[in-house]
Write a protein that holds these residues in place. Structure first.
Motif, PDB file in Angstrom:
ATOM      1  N   GLY A  10       0.707  -1.380   0.456  1.00 53.50           N
ATOM      2  CA  GLY A  10       0.501  -0.444  -0.240  1.00 53.50           C
ATOM      3  C   GLY A  10       1.334   1.192  -0.074  1.00 53.50           C
ATOM      4  O   GLY A  10       0.139   2.736  -0.100  1.00 53.50           O
ATOM      5  N   THR A  11       1.739   0.748  -0.264  1.00 55.56           N
ATOM      6  CA  THR A  11       2.946   2.031  -0.193  1.00 55.56           C
ATOM      7  C   THR A  11       3.446   2.143  -1.265  1.00 55.56           C
ATOM      8  O   THR A  11       3.586   0.943  -1.972  1.00 55.56           O
ATOM      9  CB  THR A  11       4.015   2.060   1.176  1.00 55.56           C
ATOM     10  OG1 THR A  11       4.979   1.574   0.981  1.00 55.56           O
ATOM     11  CG2 THR A  11       3.135   2.042   2.133  1.00 55.56           C
ATOM     12  N   GLY A  12       4.485   3.421  -1.809  1.00 55.98           N
ATOM     13  CA  GLY A  12       5.368   3.350  -2.432  1.00 55.98           C
ATOM     14  C   GLY A  12       6.790   2.505  -2.993  1.00 55.98           C
ATOM     15  O   GLY A  12       6.930   2.084  -3.762  1.00 55.98           O
ATOM     16  N   ASP A  13       6.929   2.007  -1.436  1.00 52.48           N
ATOM     17  CA  ASP A  13       8.162   1.754  -1.211  1.00 52.48           C
ATOM     18  C   ASP A  13       7.399  -0.030  -1.852  1.00 52.48           C
ATOM     19  O   ASP A  13       8.596  -0.432  -2.526  1.00 52.48           O
ATOM     20  CB  ASP A  13       8.737   1.489   0.187  1.00 52.48           C
ATOM     21  CG  ASP A  13       9.742   2.566   0.290  1.00 52.48           C
ATOM     22  OD1 ASP A  13       9.573   3.423   0.018  1.00 52.48           O
ATOM     23  OD2 ASP A  13       9.611   2.968   1.322  1.00 52.48           O
ATOM     24  N   ALA A  14       6.215  -0.519  -1.291  1.00 53.31           N
ATOM     25  CA  ALA A  14       5.972  -1.600  -1.716  1.00 53.31           C
ATOM     26  C   ALA A  14       6.129  -2.399  -2.587  1.00 53.31           C
ATOM     27  O   ALA A  14       5.900  -3.417  -3.352  1.00 53.31           O
ATOM     28  CB  ALA A  14       5.133  -1.978  -1.108  1.00 53.31           C
ATOM     29  N   LEU A  15       5.263  -0.923  -3.843  1.00 54.94           N
ATOM     30  CA  LEU A  15       5.431  -0.988  -5.330  1.00 54.94           C
ATOM     31  C   LEU A  15       6.118  -1.974  -5.870  1.00 54.94           C
ATOM     32  O   LEU A  15       6.262  -2.401  -6.787  1.00 54.94           O
ATOM     33  CB  LEU A  15       4.630  -0.228  -5.617  1.00 54.94           C
ATOM     34  CG  LEU A  15       3.817  -0.368  -6.879  1.00 54.94           C
ATOM     35  CD1 LEU A  15       3.016  -1.387  -7.366  1.00 54.94           C
ATOM     36  CD2 LEU A  15       3.017   1.478  -7.452  1.00 54.94           C
ATOM     37  N   ARG A 168      -1.250  12.412  -5.012  1.00 59.06           N
ATOM     38  CA  ARG A 168       0.144  11.566  -4.173  1.00 59.06           C
ATOM     39  C   ARG A 168       1.101  11.816  -5.107  1.00 59.06           C
ATOM     40  O   ARG A 168       1.447  11.888  -5.726  1.00 59.06           O
ATOM     41  CB  ARG A 168      -0.581  10.210  -5.812  1.00 59.06           C
ATOM     42  CG  ARG A 168       0.061   9.020  -4.996  1.00 59.06           C
ATOM     43  CD  ARG A 168       0.153   7.717  -6.155  1.00 59.06           C
ATOM     44  NE  ARG A 168      -1.810   7.671  -6.135  1.00 59.06           N
ATOM     45  CZ  ARG A 168      -1.205   6.399  -5.295  1.00 59.06           C
ATOM     46  NH1 ARG A 168      -0.997   5.661  -4.484  1.00 59.06           N
ATOM     47  NH2 ARG A 168      -2.836   5.404  -4.900  1.00 59.06           N
ATOM     48  N   GLY A 169       2.270  11.977  -3.706  1.00 58.62           N
ATOM     49  CA  GLY A 169       3.607  11.578  -4.309  1.00 58.62           C
ATOM     50  C   GLY A 169       3.784  11.287  -5.183  1.00 58.62           C
ATOM     51  O   GLY A 169       3.333  10.079  -5.802  1.00 58.62           O
ATOM     52  N   PRO A 170       5.951  11.534  -5.838  1.00 59.07           N
ATOM     53  CA  PRO A 170       5.874  11.869  -4.716  1.00 59.07           C
ATOM     54  C   PRO A 170       6.286  13.881  -5.010  1.00 59.07           C
ATOM     55  O   PRO A 170       5.437  14.653  -5.940  1.00 59.07           O
ATOM     56  CB  PRO A 170       8.003  11.955  -5.463  1.00 59.07           C
ATOM     57  CG  PRO A 170       7.476  11.322  -6.585  1.00 59.07           C
ATOM     58  CD  PRO A 170       5.782  10.348  -6.940  1.00 59.07           C
ATOM     59  N   PHE A 227      14.768  -4.141   7.158  1.00 57.22           N
ATOM     60  CA  PHE A 227      15.689  -3.486   5.890  1.00 57.22           C
ATOM     61  C   PHE A 227      14.777  -2.107   6.847  1.00 57.22           C
ATOM     62  O   PHE A 227      13.837  -1.581   7.267  1.00 57.22           O
ATOM     63  CB  PHE A 227      14.867  -4.264   5.120  1.00 57.22           C
ATOM     64  CG  PHE A 227      15.363  -5.924   4.771  1.00 57.22           C
ATOM     65  CD1 PHE A 227      16.291  -6.044   3.869  1.00 57.22           C
ATOM     66  CD2 PHE A 227      13.911  -6.411   4.937  1.00 57.22           C
ATOM     67  CE1 PHE A 227      16.387  -7.735   3.962  1.00 57.22           C
ATOM     68  CE2 PHE A 227      14.423  -8.272   4.716  1.00 57.22           C
ATOM     69  CZ  PHE A 227      15.442  -8.226   4.545  1.00 57.22           C
ATOM     70  N   THR A 228      15.847  -1.343   5.678  1.00 52.29           N
ATOM     71  CA  THR A 228      15.665   0.090   5.370  1.00 52.29           C
ATOM     72  C   THR A 228      15.658   0.854   4.768  1.00 52.29           C
ATOM     73  O   THR A 228      15.165   1.971   4.335  1.00 52.29           O
ATOM     74  CB  THR A 228      16.654   1.163   6.874  1.00 52.29           C
ATOM     75  OG1 THR A 228      17.887   0.990   5.532  1.00 52.29           O
ATOM     76  CG2 THR A 228      16.956   0.458   8.242  1.00 52.29           C
ATOM     77  N   THR A 229      15.622   0.284   3.630  1.00 57.14           N
ATOM     78  CA  THR A 229      15.292   0.883   2.605  1.00 57.14           C
ATOM     79  C   THR A 229      14.866  -0.373   1.345  1.00 57.14           C
ATOM     80  O   THR A 229      15.321  -2.262   1.545  1.00 57.14           O
ATOM     81  CB  THR A 229      16.757   1.027   1.630  1.00 57.14           C
ATOM     82  OG1 THR A 229      17.725  -0.454   1.308  1.00 57.14           O
ATOM     83  CG2 THR A 229      17.752   2.012   2.314  1.00 57.14           C
ATOM     84  N   VAL A 230      14.428  -0.200   0.014  1.00 59.15           N
ATOM     85  CA  VAL A 230      13.780  -1.001  -0.602  1.00 59.15           C
ATOM     86  C   VAL A 230      15.020  -2.499  -1.507  1.00 59.15           C
ATOM     87  O   VAL A 230      14.942  -2.911  -1.321  1.00 59.15           O
ATOM     88  CB  VAL A 230      13.360  -0.417  -1.922  1.00 59.15           C
ATOM     89  CG1 VAL A 230      12.178  -1.009  -2.771  1.00 59.15           C
ATOM     90  CG2 VAL A 230      11.988   0.270  -0.840  1.00 59.15           C
TER      91      VAL A 230
END
Length: 244
Positions: A10-15, A168-170, A227-230
């Motif tokens: 549901g987040t940009g990171d997850a996508l 929606r961002g960014p 984890f801290t980054t995609v």
């Protein structure tokens, strides 16, 4: 047989992670926002029925790894995921991106929850909310001396003392500067989401000398691997799924 991953998103990171997954894996969305149509993995929309329902799903679908990449403020979803994974004896991993840190010139007013937000914004008159949907439930509570602008993903009717921007961002520095100057805001309300998609508003608040009412992050359950980054996630998934 490749182990199946359930990606809670549901987040940009997850996508971004979902775009790296093959068809045997599942990307789960709560149902808010747009459903992506360009993924190779399966997409599941809707809830599971709490931790118990999710545990059943993990067993029935032979899920071998739960990867939680939900929003840092989706505490209930993360709690359910951790409980379900433990019940189903499935590893629970999480992407926990680092929170923003105040910089020289920032004026952050830290609060907990909606009541804290309302108390902190009381002295101000023109408020920009960047909390998501929560302020929409309170548009009939806008004090007479205030005007609210709520930016969120959902189109929603406003009124004389409240406007809603669906976006929606960014978001860019230039765009955030134009928004803040046009809106004549004297305070911004934000969650400490971390990441760079919505960080520009903080730079503009610093530039314009605007205070930021910042909601603290909720406590989240520990994960077996965090984890801290995609990119950290993507780097390990290809090797790990063959050995779960």
């Amino acid at each position: 047989m490749t182990a199946r991953i359930l990606l809670l998103g549901g987040t940009g990171d997850a996508l971004r992670i979902a775009r790296a997954l093959g068809p045997e894996h599942v990307y789960s969305l709560a149902g808010l926002g747009r459903v992506p149509a360009d993924l190779a993995c399966a997409v599941r929309v809707g809830g599971f029925g709490g931790a118990e329902g999710l545990a059943r799903y993990l067993a029935e679908e032979r899920i071998a790894l739960v990867l939680d990449a939900t929003h840092p403020y989706a505490a209930q979803i993360s709690a359910n995921a951790a409980r379900a994974s433990a019940a189903a004896q499935v590893p629970y991993w999480a992407l926990r991106r680092a929170p923003w840190q105040p910089q020289r010139g920032d004026d952050w007013r830290m609060v907990d929850g909606w009541a804290g937000v309302i108390e902190a914004i009381a002295p101000f008159s023109r408020v920009l909310f960047t909390l998501g949907r929560e302020p929409l439930a309170h548009l009939d509570e806008v004090p007479m001396h205030q005007h609210w602008t709520v930016r969120c993903l959902d189109a929603h009717a406003g009124h004389a003392r409240a406007g809603v921007i669906d976006a929606r961002g960014p978001f860019t520095l230039e765009g955030e500067r134009m928004l803040c100057e046009a809106g004549r805001f004297d305070v911004i309300v934000s969650k400490n989401s971390g990441g760079d998609a919505t960080e520009a508003k903080l730079a503009i608040a610093r530039e314009l000398g605007l205070p930021v009412v910042m909601m603290r992050r909720p406590a989240l359950p520990p994960a077996q691997r965090e984890f801290t980054t995609v990119q950290d996630v993507i780097d390990v998934l290809g090797n790990v799924v063959q050995h779960i």
